[in-house]
Design an enzyme around this catalytic site. Structure first.
Site, PDB file in Angstrom:
ATOM      1  N   SER A   1      -9.657   1.932   2.844  1.00 59.40           N
ATOM      2  CA  SER A   1      -8.834   2.529   1.906  1.00 59.40           C
ATOM      3  C   SER A   1      -7.914   1.677   1.294  1.00 59.40           C
ATOM      4  O   SER A   1      -7.257   2.106   0.208  1.00 59.40           O
ATOM      5  CB  SER A   1      -8.108   3.613   2.721  1.00 59.40           C
ATOM      6  OG  SER A   1      -7.294   3.033   3.818  1.00 59.40           O
TER       7      SER A   1
ATOM      8  N   LYS B   1       0.778  -0.988   0.128  1.00 57.98           N
ATOM      9  CA  LYS B   1       0.106   0.018  -0.105  1.00 57.98           C
ATOM     10  C   LYS B   1       0.869   1.158   0.092  1.00 57.98           C
ATOM     11  O   LYS B   1       1.890   1.263   0.864  1.00 57.98           O
ATOM     12  CB  LYS B   1      -0.930  -0.043   1.343  1.00 57.98           C
ATOM     13  CG  LYS B   1      -1.877   0.930   1.272  1.00 57.98           C
ATOM     14  CD  LYS B   1      -2.754   0.694   2.566  1.00 57.98           C
ATOM     15  CE  LYS B   1      -3.999   1.969   2.438  1.00 57.98           C
ATOM     16  NZ  LYS B   1      -4.842   1.765   3.833  1.00 57.98           N
TER      17      LYS B   1
ATOM     18  N   SER C   1      -9.876  -0.510   6.897  1.00 61.77           N
ATOM     19  CA  SER C   1      -9.367  -0.499   5.741  1.00 61.77           C
ATOM     20  C   SER C   1      -8.636  -1.548   5.221  1.00 61.77           C
ATOM     21  O   SER C   1      -8.481  -1.750   3.997  1.00 61.77           O
ATOM     22  CB  SER C   1      -8.213   0.617   5.498  1.00 61.77           C
ATOM     23  OG  SER C   1      -8.885   1.933   5.525  1.00 61.77           O
TER      24      SER C   1
END
Ligand code: GLN
Length: 484
Positions: A148, A73, A172
């Site tokens: 996210s 990420k 997330s």
């Protein structure tokens, strides 16, 4: 998945370089439509792969993760690699050091394919808050991948990475995993070092794996977890090989369920959760009804504490210390014979143009809630309720080993459906946020694909465990997965 690929590498059926090239090609072809990646680290990946192939050739034994490509990420620092947190303010920012999890993964010989998309600074539930476009759900390109960590979840779901890392502050990792039909684990707060994770809400943030199977999540957790002096909240827990704790059935386990959770679900989602509960009963687990009265307040508590911590953490992005600097000519450079703007204007412009609207909304909410006269009414009260929520769970966990809940109220929503209504968007995390408020480990596991709005979509459920009891969480999840 990881074990199978490991076997192939060891037996010479493929090489790490070949495997890596295959994934890079798949990304080149398929990611145009999905948008899971923000940066591809091709050179780094090939160099890492070659090193492992040499090791194999020289007859040395390799670890289970060695030579197997994954994705990171884009709010986790890899030295020398662009790290944007999906924000314009860090558009061309290259990380000067490795996050502890990256250091550990490098030592374990893993290969990094690239950095994945997210909501700006991990604030959001759909990746629609990314400054670089939305990541589409591989199961239906008209829908969001969740957020996210939507890029990481979509990359694993579309097989554009074998495994990925995400971060989870309110859901997330688990919410996008559920939307994309993959496994997502948020470890206990303190289990995995946050050093090198761009801080969002420091008392809630935690890094964890997104994978195709529960076993893979256990393997990644074994590599990335452990005490780290660089993170003051890192816990002194003993390091474990979590993959060794998966077997043994669930007939010794007591699993708590909350009636209102089930009743709050509609149609297919409710049926799906009831089926999952039945499955656990069949596997011999004891299903026990529990009550968590204060968890009702988890969402409002989160939306006080999270923005407060955001407003403080994001104060460092001022156009001077990191990334973009909006001075006179707005492109980050001061021309030779131009006087730079006044300092305050540079701060204000950099933040105005550098941050997106959701990030600004949270900064404003947090600054307000922390300001003199309001601190006691908002922040302090939220922290008190946080303790009450924790007490609810302490009581529940004196009766049960795990708590089973939905991961989300519904499967992936359509792109654009919730962007105009932040409150509606926040509700996507109603079941995941509590685990962050109190710090317990939680996993999202795909149940069956369900029919929703005339589309077949993945749906998941969540298991929460006691503090530092990832073993039982993983065992519970694994036993469901292999008996599905
Ligand atoms: N969706 C939640 C938020 O917007 C949680 C995000 C996260 O876990 N990083 O804050």
């Amino acid at each position: 998945m990881l074990k199978e690929l490991h076997k192939k590498l060891v037996e010479g059926e493929t090489t790490s370089e070949k495997l890596t090239e295959e994934y890079l090609l798949k990304i080149e072809n398929a990611d145009k439509n999905i948008g899971a990646y923000l940066t591809i680290t091709k050179e780094l990946a090939i160099a890492q792969a070659k090193k492992i192939d040499e090791k194999i050739k020289s007859g040395k034994t390799i670890g289970i993760l060695e030579g197997i490509p994954g994705a990171i990420k884009d709010n986790i620092c890899i030295e020398g690699v662009r790290t944007t947190a999906a924000s314009k303010i860090l558009d061309n920012y290259n990380a000067p050091y490795d996050a502890t999890v990256i250091k550990k993964l490098k030592e374990a010989g893993s290969v990094f394919l690239g950095k994945t998309n997210l909501d700006e600074f991990a604030m959001g539930s759909s990746t629609e808050n990314s400054a670089y476009g939305v990541t589409k759900n591989p199961h239906d390109l008209g829908r969001v991948s969740g957020g996210s960590s939507g890029g990481s979840a979509a990359a694993v779901a579309a097989d554009l990475a074998v495994w990925a890392l995400g971060s989870d502050t309110g859901g997330s990792i688990r919410q996008p995993a559920s939307f994309c039909g993959v496994v997502g684990l948020k470890p206990t707060y303190g289990r995995v070092s946050r050093y090198g994770l761009l801080a969002m809400a420091s008392s809630l943030d935690q890094i964890g794996p997104i994978t195709k199977t529960v076993e893979d999540a256990a393997i990644i957790l074994s590599v990335i977890s452990g005490m780290d002096k660089q993170d003051a909240t890192s816990a002194h827990s003993s390091e474990k090989a979590y993959e060794k704790y998966l077997t043994g059935g669930v007939d010794d386990l007591k699993i708590g369920i909350v009636k209102e959770h089930i009743e709050s679900l509609n149609g297919e989602m409710r049926k799906s959760l009831e089926k999952t509960i039945e499955k656990y009963k069949k596997l011999g687990a004891d299903i026990i009804e529990i009550e968590l009265p204060y968890s009702h307040y988890a969402l409002p508590v989160y939306y006080i504490i999270q923005p407060c911590e955001v407003s403080s953490n994001l104060a460092r992005f001022d156009g001077i210390k990191y990334g973009l600097c909006f001075n006179d000519n707005k492109d980050g450079e001061i021309k030779d014979n131009e006087l730079p703007k006044k300092l305050l204007e540079t701060y204000l412009d950099s933040r105005q143009y550098g941050f997106g609207s959701e990030v600004k909304r949270r900064i404003m909410l947090g600054t307000y809630a922390l300001s003199a006269g309001y601190y006691d009414a908002y922040y302090k009260r939220a922290q008190k309720v946080r303790t009450l929520i924790r007490k609810d769970f302490e009581k529940a966990f004196s009766r049960v080993d795990l708590i089973l809940t939905p991961t989300t109220p519904e499967p992936a929503f359509k792109i654009g459906d919730k962007t105009a209504d932040p409150l509606n968007m926040y509700l996507a995390d109603i079941f995941t946020i509590t685990a962050n408020i109190i710090g317990v480990p939680a996993i999202s596991v795909p149940s069956e694909v369900i029919e929703f709005e005339k589309t077949k979509l993945p749906f998941g459920f969540q298991l929460l465990g006691k503090w530092f009891d990832e073993e039982t969480v993983l065992r519970g999840a694994h036993n469901y997965e292999i008996n599905k």
